[in-house]
Design a protein around this motif. Sequence first.
Motif, PDB file in Angstrom:
ATOM      1  N   ALA A 142      -9.643  -2.472   2.280  1.00  0.00           N
ATOM      2  CA  ALA A 142      -9.749  -2.561   3.639  1.00  0.00           C
ATOM      3  C   ALA A 142      -9.262  -3.947   4.143  1.00  0.00           C
ATOM      4  CB  ALA A 142     -11.034  -1.957   4.166  1.00  0.00           C
TER       5      ALA A 142
ATOM      6  N   ARG B  15      -5.800  -4.954   3.597  1.00  0.00           N
ATOM      7  CA  ARG B  15      -5.000  -4.182   4.427  1.00  0.00           C
ATOM      8  C   ARG B  15      -5.144  -4.803   6.070  1.00  0.00           C
ATOM      9  NH1 ARG B  15      -0.601  -0.757   3.823  1.00  0.00           N
ATOM     10  NH2 ARG B  15      -1.402   0.069   5.626  1.00  0.00           N
ATOM     11  N   HIS B  16      -6.185  -5.366   6.158  1.00  0.00           N
ATOM     12  CA  HIS B  16      -6.726  -5.804   7.623  1.00  0.00           C
ATOM     13  C   HIS B  16      -6.122  -7.184   7.459  1.00  0.00           C
ATOM     14  CE1 HIS B  16      -8.824  -6.354  11.207  1.00  0.00           C
ATOM     15  NE2 HIS B  16      -9.785  -7.579  10.762  1.00  0.00           N
TER      16      HIS B  16
END
Length: 80
Positions: free
Chosen positions: A10, A13-14
């Motif tokens: 996460a 991807r962020h």
Amino acid sequence: MTPGQTLVWALARHAMVPLNHGAPRSAADLATRACAEAGRKPSAAAALAAAVAARAVLTTRADAAPCGICRPDRPLRAAA
């Protein structure tokens, strides 16, 4: 995927969002955090974090790039 790997994924991807929208320093900070969370355990999430971190850091230093990958105005040159 473990909860730790999910967090790393996460974060990586962020980090891609600011990287793709012209804020490589913010992306480098997020990707570096993702790498730190990944530790030394190999996983797809750790590989993504490392790749995003490398691209973000290189993008912040585009003038120092060894080839034209980050500088489309310069032709690619063979490695020494």
